[in-house]
Design a protein around this motif. Sequence first.
Motif, PDB file in Angstrom:
ATOM      1  N   HIS A 207      44.581  47.961  41.410  1.00 11.93           N
ATOM      2  CA  HIS A 207      43.497  47.064  40.821  1.00 11.93           C
ATOM      3  C   HIS A 207      44.160  46.240  39.689  1.00 11.93           C
ATOM      4  O   HIS A 207      45.147  46.666  38.995  1.00 11.93           O
ATOM      5  CB  HIS A 207      42.330  47.858  40.270  1.00 11.93           C
ATOM      6  CG  HIS A 207      42.069  48.967  41.719  1.00 11.93           C
ATOM      7  ND1 HIS A 207      41.442  49.986  41.335  1.00 11.93           N
ATOM      8  CD2 HIS A 207      41.754  48.810  42.857  1.00 11.93           C
ATOM      9  CE1 HIS A 207      41.157  50.702  42.408  1.00 11.93           C
ATOM     10  NE2 HIS A 207      41.353  49.866  43.329  1.00 11.93           N
ATOM     11  N   GLU A 208      43.465  45.107  39.389  1.00 14.57           N
ATOM     12  CA  GLU A 208      43.714  44.455  38.008  1.00 14.57           C
ATOM     13  C   GLU A 208      42.274  44.418  37.188  1.00 14.57           C
ATOM     14  O   GLU A 208      41.604  43.418  37.739  1.00 14.57           O
ATOM     15  CB  GLU A 208      44.275  42.969  38.500  1.00 14.57           C
ATOM     16  CG  GLU A 208      44.664  42.071  37.512  1.00 14.57           C
ATOM     17  CD  GLU A 208      45.057  40.732  37.862  1.00 14.57           C
ATOM     18  OE1 GLU A 208      45.114  39.675  37.021  1.00 14.57           O
ATOM     19  OE2 GLU A 208      45.153  40.610  38.985  1.00 14.57           O
ATOM     20  N   ALA A 209      42.587  44.888  36.153  1.00 14.55           N
ATOM     21  CA  ALA A 209      41.372  44.885  35.413  1.00 14.55           C
ATOM     22  C   ALA A 209      41.249  43.658  34.499  1.00 14.55           C
ATOM     23  O   ALA A 209      41.944  43.069  33.811  1.00 14.55           O
ATOM     24  CB  ALA A 209      41.440  45.950  34.374  1.00 14.55           C
ATOM     25  N   THR A 210      40.177  42.811  34.942  1.00 13.89           N
ATOM     26  CA  THR A 210      39.827  41.563  34.065  1.00 13.89           C
ATOM     27  C   THR A 210      38.988  41.459  32.827  1.00 13.89           C
ATOM     28  O   THR A 210      39.210  40.798  31.817  1.00 13.89           O
ATOM     29  CB  THR A 210      39.285  40.446  34.924  1.00 13.89           C
ATOM     30  OG1 THR A 210      38.216  41.163  35.546  1.00 13.89           O
ATOM     31  CG2 THR A 210      40.155  40.229  36.321  1.00 13.89           C
ATOM     32  N   VAL A 223      35.614  51.548  38.247  1.00 11.49           N
ATOM     33  CA  VAL A 223      35.221  50.304  38.653  1.00 11.49           C
ATOM     34  C   VAL A 223      33.681  49.945  39.051  1.00 11.49           C
ATOM     35  O   VAL A 223      33.390  50.874  39.941  1.00 11.49           O
ATOM     36  CB  VAL A 223      36.269  50.073  40.020  1.00 11.49           C
ATOM     37  CG1 VAL A 223      35.817  48.301  40.231  1.00 11.49           C
ATOM     38  CG2 VAL A 223      37.710  49.934  39.731  1.00 11.49           C
ATOM     39  N   PHE A 224      33.250  49.071  38.201  1.00 12.08           N
ATOM     40  CA  PHE A 224      31.663  48.825  38.249  1.00 12.08           C
ATOM     41  C   PHE A 224      31.224  47.714  38.773  1.00 12.08           C
ATOM     42  O   PHE A 224      30.169  47.287  39.344  1.00 12.08           O
ATOM     43  CB  PHE A 224      30.931  49.090  36.879  1.00 12.08           C
ATOM     44  CG  PHE A 224      31.196  48.100  35.956  1.00 12.08           C
ATOM     45  CD1 PHE A 224      30.166  46.870  35.878  1.00 12.08           C
ATOM     46  CD2 PHE A 224      32.108  47.966  35.230  1.00 12.08           C
ATOM     47  CE1 PHE A 224      30.564  45.966  34.907  1.00 12.08           C
ATOM     48  CE2 PHE A 224      32.427  47.212  34.184  1.00 12.08           C
ATOM     49  CZ  PHE A 224      31.432  46.130  34.213  1.00 12.08           C
ATOM     50  N   PHE A 225      32.704  46.624  38.814  1.00  8.57           N
ATOM     51  CA  PHE A 225      32.149  45.367  39.446  1.00  8.57           C
ATOM     52  C   PHE A 225      33.665  44.793  40.028  1.00  8.57           C
ATOM     53  O   PHE A 225      34.602  45.045  39.560  1.00  8.57           O
ATOM     54  CB  PHE A 225      31.900  44.269  38.263  1.00  8.57           C
ATOM     55  CG  PHE A 225      31.642  42.943  38.674  1.00  8.57           C
ATOM     56  CD1 PHE A 225      30.424  42.448  39.105  1.00  8.57           C
ATOM     57  CD2 PHE A 225      32.712  42.210  38.340  1.00  8.57           C
ATOM     58  CE1 PHE A 225      30.310  41.172  39.517  1.00  8.57           C
ATOM     59  CE2 PHE A 225      32.598  40.690  38.698  1.00  8.57           C
ATOM     60  CZ  PHE A 225      31.354  40.306  39.342  1.00  8.57           C
ATOM     61  N   VAL A 226      33.273  44.191  41.134  1.00  2.00           N
ATOM     62  CA  VAL A 226      34.496  43.431  41.997  1.00  2.00           C
ATOM     63  C   VAL A 226      34.591  42.000  41.806  1.00  2.00           C
ATOM     64  O   VAL A 226      33.565  41.429  42.574  1.00  2.00           O
ATOM     65  CB  VAL A 226      34.488  44.039  43.440  1.00  2.00           C
ATOM     66  CG1 VAL A 226      35.665  43.353  44.120  1.00  2.00           C
ATOM     67  CG2 VAL A 226      34.626  45.567  43.573  1.00  2.00           C
ATOM     68  N   GLN A 227      35.356  41.423  41.135  1.00  2.00           N
ATOM     69  CA  GLN A 227      35.275  39.999  40.869  1.00  2.00           C
ATOM     70  C   GLN A 227      36.094  39.314  42.086  1.00  2.00           C
ATOM     71  O   GLN A 227      35.735  38.366  42.766  1.00  2.00           O
ATOM     72  CB  GLN A 227      36.175  39.456  39.719  1.00  2.00           C
ATOM     73  CG  GLN A 227      36.052  38.213  39.443  1.00  2.00           C
ATOM     74  CD  GLN A 227      36.834  37.793  37.951  1.00  2.00           C
ATOM     75  OE1 GLN A 227      36.984  38.686  37.361  1.00  2.00           O
ATOM     76  NE2 GLN A 227      36.967  36.376  37.709  1.00  2.00           N
ATOM     77  N   GLN A 228      36.937  39.862  42.710  1.00  2.00           N
ATOM     78  CA  GLN A 228      37.718  39.149  43.684  1.00  2.00           C
ATOM     79  C   GLN A 228      38.368  40.496  44.671  1.00  2.00           C
ATOM     80  O   GLN A 228      39.272  41.395  43.877  1.00  2.00           O
ATOM     81  CB  GLN A 228      38.794  38.365  43.265  1.00  2.00           C
ATOM     82  CG  GLN A 228      39.668  37.801  44.417  1.00  2.00           C
ATOM     83  CD  GLN A 228      40.742  36.925  44.064  1.00  2.00           C
ATOM     84  OE1 GLN A 228      41.489  37.239  43.213  1.00  2.00           O
ATOM     85  NE2 GLN A 228      40.732  35.697  44.381  1.00  2.00           N
ATOM     86  N   THR A 229      38.017  40.623  45.997  1.00  3.33           N
ATOM     87  CA  THR A 229      38.488  41.758  46.681  1.00  3.33           C
ATOM     88  C   THR A 229      40.208  41.632  46.677  1.00  3.33           C
ATOM     89  O   THR A 229      40.617  40.572  46.836  1.00  3.33           O
ATOM     90  CB  THR A 229      38.126  41.670  47.947  1.00  3.33           C
ATOM     91  OG1 THR A 229      38.173  40.530  48.711  1.00  3.33           O
ATOM     92  CG2 THR A 229      36.531  41.971  47.909  1.00  3.33           C
ATOM     93  N   GLY A 230      40.714  42.705  46.959  1.00  3.53           N
ATOM     94  CA  GLY A 230      42.243  42.639  47.136  1.00  3.53           C
ATOM     95  C   GLY A 230      42.914  43.057  48.662  1.00  3.53           C
ATOM     96  O   GLY A 230      41.713  43.235  49.435  1.00  3.53           O
ATOM     97  N   ARG A 239      47.716  41.648  47.526  1.00  2.00           N
ATOM     98  CA  ARG A 239      47.038  41.225  46.307  1.00  2.00           C
ATOM     99  C   ARG A 239      46.044  42.411  45.919  1.00  2.00           C
ATOM    100  O   ARG A 239      45.337  42.840  46.266  1.00  2.00           O
ATOM    101  CB  ARG A 239      46.244  40.045  46.685  1.00  2.00           C
ATOM    102  CG  ARG A 239      45.526  39.165  45.626  1.00  2.00           C
ATOM    103  CD  ARG A 239      44.745  38.032  46.057  1.00  2.00           C
ATOM    104  NE  ARG A 239      43.387  38.555  46.602  1.00  2.00           N
ATOM    105  CZ  ARG A 239      42.450  37.510  47.182  1.00  2.00           C
ATOM    106  NH1 ARG A 239      42.738  36.332  46.983  1.00  2.00           N
ATOM    107  NH2 ARG A 239      41.508  38.031  47.780  1.00  2.00           N
ATOM    108  N   ALA A 240      46.245  42.511  44.466  1.00  2.00           N
ATOM    109  CA  ALA A 240      45.523  43.655  43.679  1.00  2.00           C
ATOM    110  C   ALA A 240      43.890  43.056  43.533  1.00  2.00           C
ATOM    111  O   ALA A 240      43.949  41.581  43.433  1.00  2.00           O
ATOM    112  CB  ALA A 240      46.187  43.752  42.383  1.00  2.00           C
ATOM    113  N   ALA A 241      43.085  43.614  43.558  1.00  2.32           N
ATOM    114  CA  ALA A 241      41.708  43.544  43.293  1.00  2.32           C
ATOM    115  C   ALA A 241      41.510  43.270  42.136  1.00  2.32           C
ATOM    116  O   ALA A 241      41.816  43.997  40.999  1.00  2.32           O
ATOM    117  CB  ALA A 241      40.752  44.547  43.878  1.00  2.32           C
TER     118      ALA A 241
END
Length: 249
Positions: A207-210, A223-230, A239-241
């Motif tokens: 995962h990549e925390a934004t 993780v409570f929100f997925v901005q872009q799936t990995g 590709r990390a999510a």
Amino acid sequence: MLQRTFGTTFRQTGRRIVASAPRATSTTLIRRSPVSTPSPATATSSVSFRRFYATKPESEPVQSSTAEVDAEAESELSEVEKKIQELETSLASKEKDIADLKDKYLRQVADFRNLQETTKREIQNSKDYAIQKFARDLLDSVDNLERALANVPEEQRTQEQESETDRALISLYDGVRMTQQVLEHTLKHHGLEKIDPLGEKFDPHRHEATFEVAQPDKEPGTVFFVQQTGFTLNNRVLRAAKVGVVKEE
């Protein structure tokens, strides 16, 4: 006077004058004696005489020859010992060379086996990740399909809509969703799988925390929100999510 002389001689010797004749005969016998066979007594005395004079001079040469033989035996023994030492030294050297060669052989075998394993892994990796670049280029298309589907409101996705525009939008939505499903199925068939970590514990390897937001009803680090799936390709992160993580208060 001659008779007196002979008579005196006869008286002194007690022999007749004819007695002198056998002397010539005895002389003749003596001259012939070398070819005659000696008597046993004479042979015995002669042999003993010869032994007496033959053993005495030969005693010293026997001692000297024995000393020479001992010296020669000692010399040969020393030479044999020297050769044995040389052979032992040569044997030790050969054993050392054999040990070195064996060690080199074992190292070469180990290196060759390591090379085989490395080559096998590289070949397998080449097979598994040959489409890595191609799959990464397809991810943008997958993202665009997801965005397109997300832009259609849920209330407009039902078949109860009466207007032709809504029905056309529903048909378009169904077509795009089917395209997305086929594409995802094809990617999964080739080892590409989606990472959707919603509600999972944050994993920095996947995962990549934004951003981070504090939420009292959720556990920190979740993780409570997925901005872009990995996506992963054969269990390797392609590709990390990109996600939002619950922050600690």
